[in-house]
Design an enzyme around this catalytic site. Structure first.
Site, PDB file in Angstrom:
ATOM      1  N   TYR C 103       0.751  -0.952  -0.122  1.00 58.61           N
ATOM      2  CA  TYR C 103      -0.106   0.040  -0.067  1.00 58.61           C
ATOM      3  C   TYR C 103       0.908   1.314  -0.033  1.00 58.61           C
ATOM      4  O   TYR C 103       1.831   1.413   0.468  1.00 58.61           O
ATOM      5  CB  TYR C 103      -0.924   0.101   1.205  1.00 58.61           C
ATOM      6  CG  TYR C 103      -1.918  -0.894   1.073  1.00 58.61           C
ATOM      7  CD1 TYR C 103      -3.171  -0.731   0.118  1.00 58.61           C
ATOM      8  CD2 TYR C 103      -1.988  -2.224   1.713  1.00 58.61           C
ATOM      9  CE1 TYR C 103      -4.123  -1.614   0.265  1.00 58.61           C
ATOM     10  CE2 TYR C 103      -3.212  -2.969   1.850  1.00 58.61           C
ATOM     11  CZ  TYR C 103      -4.365  -2.749   1.005  1.00 58.61           C
ATOM     12  OH  TYR C 103      -5.171  -3.556   0.887  1.00 58.61           O
ATOM     13  N   ASP C 104       0.426   2.181  -0.878  1.00 59.43           N
ATOM     14  CA  ASP C 104       1.098   3.546  -0.723  1.00 59.43           C
ATOM     15  C   ASP C 104      -0.035   4.845  -0.630  1.00 59.43           C
ATOM     16  O   ASP C 104      -0.340   5.443  -1.877  1.00 59.43           O
ATOM     17  CB  ASP C 104       2.052   3.624  -1.985  1.00 59.43           C
ATOM     18  CG  ASP C 104       2.647   5.210  -1.932  1.00 59.43           C
ATOM     19  OD1 ASP C 104       2.676   5.907  -1.137  1.00 59.43           O
ATOM     20  OD2 ASP C 104       3.118   5.408  -2.895  1.00 59.43           O
ATOM     21  N   ASN C 166     -14.316  -5.698   6.820  1.00 57.85           N
ATOM     22  CA  ASN C 166     -12.829  -5.559   6.033  1.00 57.85           C
ATOM     23  C   ASN C 166     -11.657  -4.922   6.804  1.00 57.85           C
ATOM     24  O   ASN C 166     -11.149  -3.956   6.694  1.00 57.85           O
ATOM     25  CB  ASN C 166     -13.214  -4.492   5.103  1.00 57.85           C
ATOM     26  CG  ASN C 166     -12.813  -5.024   3.460  1.00 57.85           C
ATOM     27  OD1 ASN C 166     -12.045  -5.854   3.213  1.00 57.85           O
ATOM     28  ND2 ASN C 166     -13.378  -4.453   2.509  1.00 57.85           N
ATOM     29  N   ARG C 168      -8.181  -4.222   7.867  1.00 56.35           N
ATOM     30  CA  ARG C 168      -6.752  -4.083   7.528  1.00 56.35           C
ATOM     31  C   ARG C 168      -5.823  -3.849   8.602  1.00 56.35           C
ATOM     32  O   ARG C 168      -5.682  -2.754   9.120  1.00 56.35           O
ATOM     33  CB  ARG C 168      -6.742  -3.175   6.442  1.00 56.35           C
ATOM     34  CG  ARG C 168      -7.384  -3.279   5.182  1.00 56.35           C
ATOM     35  CD  ARG C 168      -6.694  -4.109   4.234  1.00 56.35           C
ATOM     36  NE  ARG C 168      -7.447  -4.443   2.865  1.00 56.35           N
ATOM     37  CZ  ARG C 168      -8.263  -5.145   2.724  1.00 56.35           C
ATOM     38  NH1 ARG C 168      -8.872  -6.105   3.591  1.00 56.35           N
ATOM     39  NH2 ARG C 168      -8.947  -5.264   1.430  1.00 56.35           N
ATOM     40  N   GLU C 243     -11.976 -20.942   1.671  1.00 53.28           N
ATOM     41  CA  GLU C 243     -10.860 -21.984   1.648  1.00 53.28           C
ATOM     42  C   GLU C 243      -9.881 -21.867   0.825  1.00 53.28           C
ATOM     43  O   GLU C 243      -9.991 -22.152  -0.448  1.00 53.28           O
ATOM     44  CB  GLU C 243     -11.472 -23.562   1.967  1.00 53.28           C
ATOM     45  CG  GLU C 243     -12.747 -23.576   2.979  1.00 53.28           C
ATOM     46  CD  GLU C 243     -13.161 -25.097   2.786  1.00 53.28           C
ATOM     47  OE1 GLU C 243     -14.071 -25.221   3.528  1.00 53.28           O
ATOM     48  OE2 GLU C 243     -13.080 -25.748   1.936  1.00 53.28           O
ATOM     49  N   GLY C 253     -17.559 -19.738  -0.507  1.00 50.63           N
ATOM     50  CA  GLY C 253     -19.142 -19.809  -0.318  1.00 50.63           C
ATOM     51  C   GLY C 253     -19.462 -18.725   0.894  1.00 50.63           C
ATOM     52  O   GLY C 253     -18.532 -17.872   1.216  1.00 50.63           O
ATOM     53  N   GLY C 277     -11.239  -7.958  -4.565  1.00 49.93           N
ATOM     54  CA  GLY C 277     -12.638  -7.640  -4.770  1.00 49.93           C
ATOM     55  C   GLY C 277     -13.537  -8.525  -4.540  1.00 49.93           C
ATOM     56  O   GLY C 277     -15.004  -8.260  -5.020  1.00 49.93           O
ATOM     57  N   ASP C 280     -16.148  -7.517  -1.984  1.00 49.99           N
ATOM     58  CA  ASP C 280     -17.026  -6.505  -2.282  1.00 49.99           C
ATOM     59  C   ASP C 280     -18.023  -6.843  -3.659  1.00 49.99           C
ATOM     60  O   ASP C 280     -18.980  -6.505  -3.354  1.00 49.99           O
ATOM     61  CB  ASP C 280     -16.021  -5.320  -3.228  1.00 49.99           C
ATOM     62  CG  ASP C 280     -14.866  -4.998  -2.264  1.00 49.99           C
ATOM     63  OD1 ASP C 280     -14.933  -4.871  -0.908  1.00 49.99           O
ATOM     64  OD2 ASP C 280     -13.758  -4.910  -2.629  1.00 49.99           O
ATOM     65  N   ASP C 316     -10.126  -5.027  -9.919  1.00 47.70           N
ATOM     66  CA  ASP C 316     -11.104  -4.979  -8.687  1.00 47.70           C
ATOM     67  C   ASP C 316     -12.501  -4.949  -9.043  1.00 47.70           C
ATOM     68  O   ASP C 316     -13.280  -5.677  -8.268  1.00 47.70           O
ATOM     69  CB  ASP C 316     -10.884  -3.816  -8.138  1.00 47.70           C
ATOM     70  CG  ASP C 316      -9.697  -3.616  -7.167  1.00 47.70           C
ATOM     71  OD1 ASP C 316      -8.549  -4.142  -7.402  1.00 47.70           O
ATOM     72  OD2 ASP C 316      -9.943  -3.301  -5.853  1.00 47.70           O
TER      73      ASP C 316
END
Lengths: 339, 339, 339, 339, 339, 339
Positions: C103-104, C166, C168, C243, C253, C277, C280, C316
């Site tokens: 990440y940046d 989500n 992080r 899994e 699932g 993604g 999402d 994504d």
């Protein structure tokens, strides 16, 4: 030995890798079509393979023709004229997402072919085999009549004829297909079809089979072959059997029915690079092996191994040598590096 | 710690993706060679890895050299001269279609090396380990003698020596290999080979094994290791064991035989991105782990995990860190996203 | 129906194919971010999906905005200003090598958002649903307060709210996450999370489960859903269950817990093209199916099928239509060619 | 009309765009060679052009052969055998940086040709013209003798012969070239050369000319043509005149000397896309125009216009039609869009 | 301010770089068409630009629509239906080789539009300007009538109308064009054309001008503008003046005739990246500048600078901002780096 | 001889070819920065060039470091730490459209450098020359102090120092630049600047010059050099003089002022491939030529020829050899093919 195939050659436009159409900023430019694919297979095996079609004079038509010359197909019989080259857009699927084909082939130079464009006595001169698929008459216009012209000429010249039923629901209805193909089939010696064609075209269904569930009944297809033979008097019927586990993995095999006997090939689990042209590569392998005098089981194994390998080759054309097919048919499926 | 490896560095030319040679309009340009691959592995683990070879002065030779500098390999000992860089063309296989390698390495600058090109006392100064593969003497000319020079110098300096048998049937016959390698092996401490090499080079075969059927007998290979040790007095013998299910899927593991004990690694089912250099990455991992003082089982697991990961990396070079290898060797094979 | 999602949109830079970062000479340029991904999913299903964020005025910010307009997302509410677009570098893994994200995103225009940038009464006007993920408050600064502003406004307007936890770990600690998310959750109606989030954020762990060993206990996750509901009063909780067999193959699932009942979806074995993604696309599918009035099981199956398909799409954004999702949810997973 | 050309066909490996060799991570893969380039030109003009060479049997050799078939060159006379395909690496220059060529053609299948490989009576049967360049004998071995065989056979069959001097200083010395070419030239009818060849091969220099300063004296080259004719009895001599302003911009023209008269072409300012094969495309144009019965000035203008257009085409082969050349030769150099 | 443009949007397929069609193995996939190009120009300048056309429902049609949404064009008025998207193949020329366009647009969804497809009262509601080009009626079928419908509706609503004559000889004859355009022109306020159109469509020729020799007479074109105005009562006539030095270099300028006065722009020497859409970008610039209240000379300079910049942008669409155009129109043509 | 340069190394992200940012779907990934570019130039000339900077530990930082190792730059002095690598986005211009740079370099690992990161006594040990540019102090934080540390250490060690003023208006104001640079300059021996820097940083303007009109007054710049020398006591001042005809074509030359004498170089008309790093390549050439003992005029000609060639090389780094520069400086600007 000389083989003549007849059909449409299209521009194939495909996004790179697994991109969807709406993501693409470029399209791979190759060419393909059922009968042209068979011709390329045969040329790669060292046969004298000629392809007959009609292509526009412009550079896109020329590029299509060049794609055949590159692999040694005899293109002398290709008629030049008309305005557009048929196109198909191909989006490659993966996992649970199937590949998607959008056709833009109406009004192509080939679809608008006229009977006078093809002088079959000349085109078939010296040939041992004539091959076409159900797509060609499905294009309509004068093409059903042109196919009949070709078949009659072939019969007169004593040439073996083969046809891959290749039903395309977006080109014609089952009823139209059944009627037109029903008239042509009596002139055909070898019938090739996949696990769905006989049902689509002639309403001949395999018992105990669900194509979309990815499990096929071997027994059911013996019945299909037998009935096709009974109805049209084929010398032999070959049925390719694809079990679609996903867009990435299929099981692939075939049966061959001839002289009231049925032969089953080995079945291969294939990890798919490009499955378009799989059936055509089977026809190409079967024609090669038959003309080369292989015994029935060996010919079937060659055809299935050839088409198994096709699934690992990008594009419509099956770019493998007879030696490569033989190595696989002979049992080496380990995919080890050859140095 | 300083490790010196010695061999040929080639230009590797490969069509993109799964294209066949006859389809390609461009070729990926990378570099590789058994011993160079080991050097890159070691540099990536933070070792002081030096590679010795001979490269032509021109820009293609320079690009080869740069490919090593990029990853921190010490290239000071590389001799410049000669005319051409050896080439290998690589076509990547998939499913039942194996990868294909075409070598164009004859008359390369390295193959034409002369004994005077290499001053081993200088080149091996300060090294802990010297590594080469059977490919180097297989190139012929003065190279068997040069290998002997290097080994003798290493022995004099008390440097550990290792050799990957790496039999290449297109470079020499089994008889030639057996004779030359048989003379060099007594100077070697650690012998690495794959499931086929011992049979090819020394006629030592594993019982109950068929490589092309993709099933290997673990027991059989203990016998191979034992016999190799008996014949040449190796301190240890490592054998990589590849079960080729297809060109896309392999099972990968290894055994290590030392002090009359045998150790088996975990076996990994690998989905292949690029399998060239798999054996070299095993050697690199083994040298690193051994020099780093890992216990025997841990060293073997590191080497196998390293080479397992190599199969997921494009190109000959194994571009993974020691931490990445440790994570896999430590049990996390789930391939989850690391953020 | 109008849905508003709120979060960061980043530039995603990824080497081609399976290249490692150190091999790349170019980077694919796409855009993505949890909530933007949801908006694109919904726009592709034909919903009126609006995305709210803050983007710099320069061309890279413009390209980000354009990537949403292209797929029909309403971008009118996007604030322009600030200096930089957040970036994430993505290296795609394969087999045992996991994908790697760098990440940046610090100091991005969005991360430096101020409460005054967003007039929620206007932005949420006419909306049926408001969605965000735990990443947004994790960016810190005024974003937790802005999320609270949005949720309060949504509640006042009677809009359904959903949140994907989500977690992080590189953005905040478990303690920070637990505190901030714990304050926001009471305003949330629908909670979505994956097999790890509830444990990371709220310390709610599934019994009998080891995520890194790739085997999940369905029973254990019922308990997680029940406890989440008990703690925060969610109307429903959805948990995606991945899994991880390897970086190339996952089983996928989900379960949905609502009204004290639990629903499990079919599980799909997915061969991965791009798994970023995935979660999402599940949220997008769930929102679409719920707003479209599907019954609970059908809504869950739609959401899981949608996210199953996402794994076959590069980038994504989940670029599939509702019809394609329905076809898979309805049982056709064979991946056959559609012509 | 049938034309036979004879020479080496090489693999051309070139970094994309203006990348230097040390920057490249891929190389464009095309094929080329002086005489093959002439054959492709002629095939593109609709002539029956046959190319004779020797190519290895492997797939890289096959790809070379396919590149000719693609454009309709008759490849029936190509001998298969030997081990390697000659290679040249090409780095395209720009502005003040000239293009760079690195040859790796030693020991190629063609260079090791034997006299017995070529049955000229068969190969030249039915031909009107035989063409080769000075590169072919420069490759040494039996090739000077094979060239002599071909020329003698051509003379016996009454076939017109042409040769492009094409001096390559990295293949032989000026002395060697002068001796060998001096023996072959008496059998040649039409001599083509560039602004440097006559001086390099035969020591015949143009007055008042400095090639590296980019300014050529038209008058000086009349003297060169006259002296060449006097020395070897050529029916005609054509000299291409390139003024190199930079690697991006050249002026291009030619003169033709025949029957004691000199003809100068128009001069074209060319903005260079790819200048390799420029001279070959001139030879191709001249042969076509001469065999097609153009008058001398028109034939020269066709040849110059053809080679002017070549500079706008990537690769060695000149992929233009006779109609396109005629349009330019006829005066339309505006480069407007043709729809 | 709202501007509506109406016409065909095509798929543009172009080989990379300067490859010829017969060399290409991929085609760049972009979209373009005269009126769509104008809409994109205007959207990039921040105008409310709507484009009206008819596109097939399939993914290729969707991709075309997305290409407009991406740049902010209002696509709400686009009718979906029909079968195929028109295509044009574009081969980019260089130096003396002109670009080549092959159209495959017959039978496109748009060309088969019916009058009932477009409800102009709704589509033009709120618009300040309606723009189309001569290509739209040239497509035949009901399109001339649809153009008349649109113009009548525009006139009724008091909307300014503009038309770019844009003669295409492959779509209709000069006679057909003259007749149809002659009927539409009286409804048009602003007429745009290039240095050839007036002669092609209406037989109005500039004195002292030879387009193919690349030299235009400024005086001659004043006469053209005057006669066009006299014949059709245009409020203003703009004529772009392209001097084609080669396919790589053109001089570019324009004149504007209004209120019996003539204005000439600066002339720019352009080094061409992509000249397709040059005229459309002029129209876009002129509409923007006029609607923004620029004085006549400034409006002309803006339009010419906009289209000058277009020649440096790949694709049909002119992707420049109003600020960038202003900078050039204001005198900075130095092309210095902006940081 | 050892040269140490100090500054920031950035990731350079550039769309392919002439694509605008909003068109790109991939970005070329290279690295560059004023002082790193100088180090690469010097390493390519065979000098011992060391580059000092601070790079994050992650793979993107590693890739940056590798890009230097690849070309033989000594990277031992590079500090690893911090979080992000500075980025600049580069859109290449053409014709009248200038290139566009968007910086995203704030908060980079280097910009946040601390004085303690660099032990100059060690880093400069054995060096003959220390070089930096005005960009380094412009980054702010502790960097002005670090530059002062380095300069003082260099002076103590008797090392020659050089500085390229390199004003960047987006990093600091003219006032800030003037103040900080004014303090550093007395420690600098050789000052390099372009046609704008002296005016921007120190308000020293050339008479009779308009940079944006693309015409520079040679005389005016003598005055600039003289005044710079007078103000700061430089041993020599070099000023590069770029006449920007367009983004595609520039004229390029320089002057050198030393010992009260002025030397002007040849001027080159350059057709631009990539002009970023042009000034850096001049500094690199000047340092090399000076340290190699060239006389003043020859050193200047080498520097200008080096930077002339840089304009033909993609990327920031000048990848040319000393021999190539000498060939051009020696007068061969014809760009002929070298075989």
């Amino acid at each position: 030995m000389r083989i003549v195939t007849f059909g449409e050659l299209m521009l194939r436009l495909a996004p790179p890798g697994y991109e969807r159409f709406v993501q693409a900023s470029s399209l791979g430019m190759t060419f393909g079509g059922g009968e042209a694919n068979v011709a390329v297979s045969l040329a790669n095996y060292g046969m004298n393979a000629a392809f007959v079609t009609k292509l526009p004079q412009h550079e896109i038509g020329q590029a299509a023709l060049n794609s055949l010359r590159k692999y040694g197909v005899d293109t002398v019989g290709i008629v030049r004229g008309g305005k557009r080259l048929g196109i198909y857009y191909l989006e490659k699927g993966a996992s649970q997402r199937g590949s998607k084909v959008i056709y833009d082939r109406a009004e192509s130079a080939f679809a608008l072919s006229e009977r006078g464009d093809y002088d079959w006595a000349v085109l078939l001169n010296g040939a041992s085999c004539f091959h076409f698929t159900g797509i060609t008459p499905a294009l309509g216009g004068e093409l059903p009549a042109i196919c009949m012209d070709a078949l009659k000429c072939a019969k007169k010249l004593g040439i073996t004829t083969s046809c891959d039923l290749n039903y395309r629901g977006n080109l014609w209805t089952r009823e139209q297909a059944g009627k037109v193909m029903g008239e042509l089939m009596p002139m055909v010696d070898v019938c090739v079809c996949n696990e769905e064609d006989a049902a689509d075209v002639f309403g001949i269904r395999a018992a105990d089979t669900s194509v979309h569930a990815g499990k096929l009944s071997r027994e059911g297809y013996i019945g299909v072959a037998r009935e096709l033979t009974a109805r049209f008097g084929f010398k032999s019927v070959a049925i390719t059997l694809r079990e679609s586990i996903s867009a990435s993995d299929n099981n692939w095999g075939a049966l061959l029915y001839t002289d009231e006997k049925v032969y089953f090939s080995k079945q291969y689990p294939v990890h798919i690079v490009d499955r378009v042209g799989g059936g055509d590569s089977f026809s190409g392998g079967l024609i090669y092996a038959t003309l080369s005098g292989f015994d029935t089981q060996a010919a079937l194994e060659f055809a299935v191994a050839a088409s198994c390998l096709k699934h690992s080759v990008e594009g419509d054309y099956n770019l493998v040598s007879a030696a490569e097919v033989q190595r696989l048919a002979g049992g080496d499926a380990s995919g080890r590096v050859r140095r």
